[in-house]
Enzyme design. Structure first.
Site, PDB file in Angstrom:
ATOM      1  N   LYS A 184      96.840  19.356  22.535  1.00  0.00           N
ATOM      2  CA  LYS A 184      95.572  19.120  21.832  1.00  0.00           C
ATOM      3  C   LYS A 184      95.751  19.460  20.357  1.00  0.00           C
ATOM      4  CE  LYS A 184      93.096  18.169  25.577  1.00  0.00           C
ATOM      5  NZ  LYS A 184      92.273  16.966  25.826  1.00  0.00           N
ATOM      6  N   ASP A 227      97.352  12.805  27.230  1.00  0.00           N
ATOM      7  CA  ASP A 227      95.926  12.591  27.324  1.00  0.00           C
ATOM      8  C   ASP A 227      95.667  11.145  27.767  1.00  0.00           C
ATOM      9  OD1 ASP A 227      94.012  14.882  25.524  1.00  0.00           O
ATOM     10  OD2 ASP A 227      93.328  13.606  27.178  1.00  0.00           O
ATOM     11  N   GLU A 228      94.470  10.892  28.271  1.00  0.00           N
ATOM     12  CA  GLU A 228      94.175   9.578  28.846  1.00  0.00           C
ATOM     13  C   GLU A 228      94.294   8.462  27.824  1.00  0.00           C
ATOM     14  OE1 GLU A 228      90.473  11.365  27.249  1.00  0.00           O
ATOM     15  OE2 GLU A 228      92.058  12.064  28.597  1.00  0.00           O
ATOM     16  N   LYS A 248      83.382  21.594  30.680  1.00  0.00           N
ATOM     17  CA  LYS A 248      82.573  20.823  29.730  1.00  0.00           C
ATOM     18  C   LYS A 248      82.058  19.518  30.306  1.00  0.00           C
ATOM     19  CE  LYS A 248      86.456  18.268  27.765  1.00  0.00           C
ATOM     20  NZ  LYS A 248      87.444  18.130  26.676  1.00  0.00           N
TER      21      LYS A 248
HETATM   22  C1  CAP Z   1      90.669  18.001  29.181  1.00  0.00           C
HETATM   23  C2  CAP Z   1      90.948  16.499  29.061  1.00  0.00           C
HETATM   24  C3  CAP Z   1      90.781  15.717  30.372  1.00  0.00           C
HETATM   25  C4  CAP Z   1      89.483  15.880  31.088  1.00  0.00           C
HETATM   26  C5  CAP Z   1      89.170  14.703  32.010  1.00  0.00           C
HETATM   27  C6  CAP Z   1      90.040  15.892  28.022  1.00  0.00           C
HETATM   28  O1  CAP Z   1      90.939  18.653  27.968  1.00  0.00           O
HETATM   29  O2  CAP Z   1      92.264  16.290  28.649  1.00  0.00           O
HETATM   30  O3  CAP Z   1      90.981  14.368  30.034  1.00  0.00           O
HETATM   31  O4  CAP Z   1      89.503  17.036  31.850  1.00  0.00           O
HETATM   32  O5  CAP Z   1      87.960  14.885  32.678  1.00  0.00           O
HETATM   33  O6  CAP Z   1      90.528  14.954  27.336  1.00  0.00           O
HETATM   34  O7  CAP Z   1      88.898  16.239  27.887  1.00  0.00           O
HETATM   35  P1  CAP Z   1      90.420  20.168  27.747  1.00  0.00           P
HETATM   36  P2  CAP Z   1      87.881  15.052  34.258  1.00  0.00           P
HETATM   37  O8  CAP Z   1      91.012  21.025  28.812  1.00  0.00           O
HETATM   38  O9  CAP Z   1      90.916  20.544  26.378  1.00  0.00           O
HETATM   39  O10 CAP Z   1      88.948  20.147  27.828  1.00  0.00           O
HETATM   40  O11 CAP Z   1      88.891  16.124  34.592  1.00  0.00           O
HETATM   41  O12 CAP Z   1      86.487  15.454  34.546  1.00  0.00           O
HETATM   42  O13 CAP Z   1      88.233  13.737  34.817  1.00  0.00           O
HETATM   43 MG    MG Z   2      92.061  14.151  28.399  1.00  0.00          MG
END
Ligand code: CAP
Ligand code: MG
Length: 430
Positions: free
Chosen positions: A152, A180-181, A310
Site C-alpha cells: 500500500k 491489489d485488485e 472498513k
Molecule cells: C484491503 C484491500 C482488499 C479488500 C477487498 C483493499 O486493503 O486490499 O482489496 O479487503 O475487500 O484494496 O481495500 P487494507 P473484501 O487491508 O489496506 O484495507 O475483502 O471485502 O473483498
Molecule cells: Mg485491494
C-alpha cells in the site's frame, strides 16, 4: 382466452426430486401481482416459460419446467429439473437462475439467496485443486491462520519497490504478498518485471527464514493473456495465481481453473465488484451464492469479509461463508441458506481482509478460528516502525489469541504490537 401460463409453474404440493436443483429467492411482487403469480413468473422465466401461451408446445417440455413449491412470506423455493442444465457449465446456470428474472416488471425486488446442488449436478465440476489440507501441506503451515498483505498504496510502486515491500512483508513473518485488485501490468509495474523481481526476493526470504513464501500475483486480463501470465508464474516456481473473479466472469474462471490446475497453481479469488449486486438486501444475489459458485468451479480461497473492518458485512455472513467454503456438509439456515452436501468437492479458505490491523486480529479470529487467510495490508504498512514490524505485530496478535492472552498483556513483552496498539488501539475503520 388466457394469455399467460405462469400458474403452471406453481405447485405448493410439489416435492422436488433428489436430482433437482433448488433455489431460494427473496422477492417482492409489484403492485397488483399476487405472491403466487409472481412466484410463477420467476419459475417460468428462469426455466422454459415466457409471457404468452404458445402455438407449438410439445408435451415433453413440461418435464423441463421449474416449479415454485414453497412460499413463505417474501421467500420462495423453486425446483429445477436436472435436464435443464448443461453438465459442468456454471455460466449457463447463472443465465437461468440469475438471468432475465431480475428485470421483470412484475417484481419490485428479487434476490437470489442460495441454490442447493444435487450430486448428479456436482459430479461434473472439479472444485478446488488442492483443498485446505493440500494448501497447508504445500505451504508447510499448520495450526495458525495463513497470513498476507498487499503493498500500500495499492498501485503506483515500481516493480522493484513492490518486490522490496514484499521482502519486508515476508521477513516480518507473513506467508504471502498479494497484488491489489486493480494492479495488473502497468507502465510503472509490468507483470513480467514484478514476477521476476518478486521471485528473487522470495528465494532470498525463504533462504533467510527457512519458511515457505508465496504470493497472490494478479493475472486478471483477457483469457489468452491470463494463460500466458499463469505460465510465467509456474515457470518461476510460484504456487498461486490471483484472479478478480467477478470482473473476469464465471466462464473465464472455469477455463483458468483447469489451466492453473495443470500448472499446479492454486487460485486466490478477489471479489472486487461483488458489492454492486450483493449489498442490497432486497435485490441482486448474495455473496453466499457467489462463494458457492466459486468453490464449485474451483478457486482455492475467496474474500469473505471481516465484520469489524472498513467494508460492509456481518459476523453472521462471514461465519456462514466460512462454513460454506470449509465444511463437507452444510445445514440449512432459514431464509439464509439451503442444505448442501459437497460430496467430492474439496474445501476452500475464507479470506478476511479490509481495514484490519493487529488490534482487530482477535475479533477476526473469534469469527473464523484459525482456518482462514488473514490479510492485513494498510495495517502493517502503516505501522510506526514500518512493514516488517507491522507484520511482526500481527503475528504477535495471532499468538496472543492462540495463547488466550489479551493483546494488552502480550504488548508488554512485544514491542511491535505495543507500537501498533499505541497507533490504532482497537479502532474499527469505517
Ligand atoms: C484491503 C484491500 C482488499 C479488500 C477487498 C483493499 O486493503 O486490499 O482489496 O479487503 O475487500 O484494496 O481495500 P487494507 P473484501 O487491508 O489496506 O484495507 O475483502 O471485502 O473483498
Ligand atoms: Mg485491494
Amino acid at each position: 382466452m388466457s394469455i399467460d401460463w405462469y400458474h403452471e409453474f406453481v405447485d405448493l404440493n410439489f416435492t422436488p426430486a433428489k436430482d433437482e436443483l433448488v433455489c431460494l429467492f427473496y422477492y417482492e411482487p409489484a403492485a397488483g401481482i399476487s405472491r403466487e403469480e409472481a412466484a410463477g413468473r420467476i419459475a417460468s422465466e428462469s426455466s422454459t416459460g415466457t409471457w404468452t401461451t404458445l402455438f407449438t408446445m410439445p408435451p415433453r417440455m413440461k418435464k423441463l419446467q421449474a416449479t415454485a413449491f414453497e412460499i413463505d412470506g417474501n421467500f420462495v423455493k423453486i425446483a429445477y429439473p436436472l435436464a435443464l442444465w448443461e453438465e459442468g457449465n456454471a455460466a449457463q446456470l447463472l443465465s437461468g437462475i440469475a438471468g432475465n428474472i431480475f428485470g421483470m416488471k412484475a417484481l419490485a425486488n428479487l434476490r437470489l439467496i442460495d441454490v442447493s446442488l444435487p450430486e448428479p449436478y456436482l459430479r461434473h465440476f472439479k472444485g478446488p485443486h488442492f483443498g485446505n489440507d493440500g494448501i497447508r501441506k504445500m505451504m508447510k503451515i499448520a495450526g495458525r491462520p495463513l497470513t498476507g498483505a498487499v503493498p500500500k498504496p495499492k498501485i503506483g510502486f515500481s516493480a522493484q519497490e513492490h518486490a522490496e515491500i514484499g521482502y519486508e512483508t515476508w521477513m516480518g513473518g507473513f506467508d504471502f504478498v498479494k497484488d491489489d485488485e486493480n494492479l495488473t501490468s502497468t507502465s510503472f509495474n509490468l507483470f513480467g518485471d514484478r514476477v521476476r523481481l518478486l521471485t528473487k526476493k522470495r528465494d532470498k526470504a525463504e533462504k533467510e527464514t527457512g519458511e515457505r513464501k508465496s504470493a497472490f500475483i494478479n493475472i486478471t486480463a483477457d483469457v489468452e493473456t491470463m494463460k500466458k501470465r499463469a505460465d510465467l508464474l509456474a515457470e518461476n516456481g510460484w504456487n498461486y495465481a490471483m484472479i478478480d473473479v467477478v470482473v473476469s466472469g464465471t466462464a473465464v474462471v472455469a477455463t483458468m481453473r483447469d489451466h492453473c490446475s495443470d500448472l499446479g497453481l492454486a487460485i486466490h479469488a478477489h471479489r472486487a465488484m461483488h458489492a454492486a449486486f450483493d449489498r442490497n438486501k432486497k435485490h441482486g444475489m448474495t455473496m453466499y451464492f457467489l462463494a458457492k459458485l466459486m468453490r464449485l468451479i474451483g478457486v482455492s480461497q475467496i474474500h469473505t469479509g471481516t465484520a469489524v473492518g472498513k467494508l460492509a458485512g456481518t459476523k453472521k455472513e462471514s461465519r456462514l461463508l466460512a462454513d460454506l467454503l470449509r465444511e463437507k456438509k452444510v445445514d440449512a439456515v432459514e431464509q439464509l441458506c439451503l442444505a448442501q452436501d459437497w460430496r467430492k468437492i474439496r474445501s476452500a479458505f475464507p479470506v478476511a481482509s479490509g481495514g484490519l490491523h493487529p488490534g482487530l486480529v482477535p475479533d477476526v479470529l473469534d469469527i473464523y478460528g484459525t482456518e482462514l487467510v488473514l490479510l492485513v495490508s494498510g495495517g502493517i504498512h502503516g505501522h510506526p516502525s514500518g512493514t516488517r514490524a507491522g507484520a511482526r505485530a500481527t503475528m504477535q496478535a495471532i499468538e496472543a489469541w492462540q495463547d488466550g492472552v489479551t493483546l494488552d498483556g502480550k504488548a508488554q513483552r512485544a514491542k511491535e504490537l505495543r507500537l501498533a496498539l499505541e497507533k490504532w488501539g482497537y479502532y474499527r475503520p469505517k
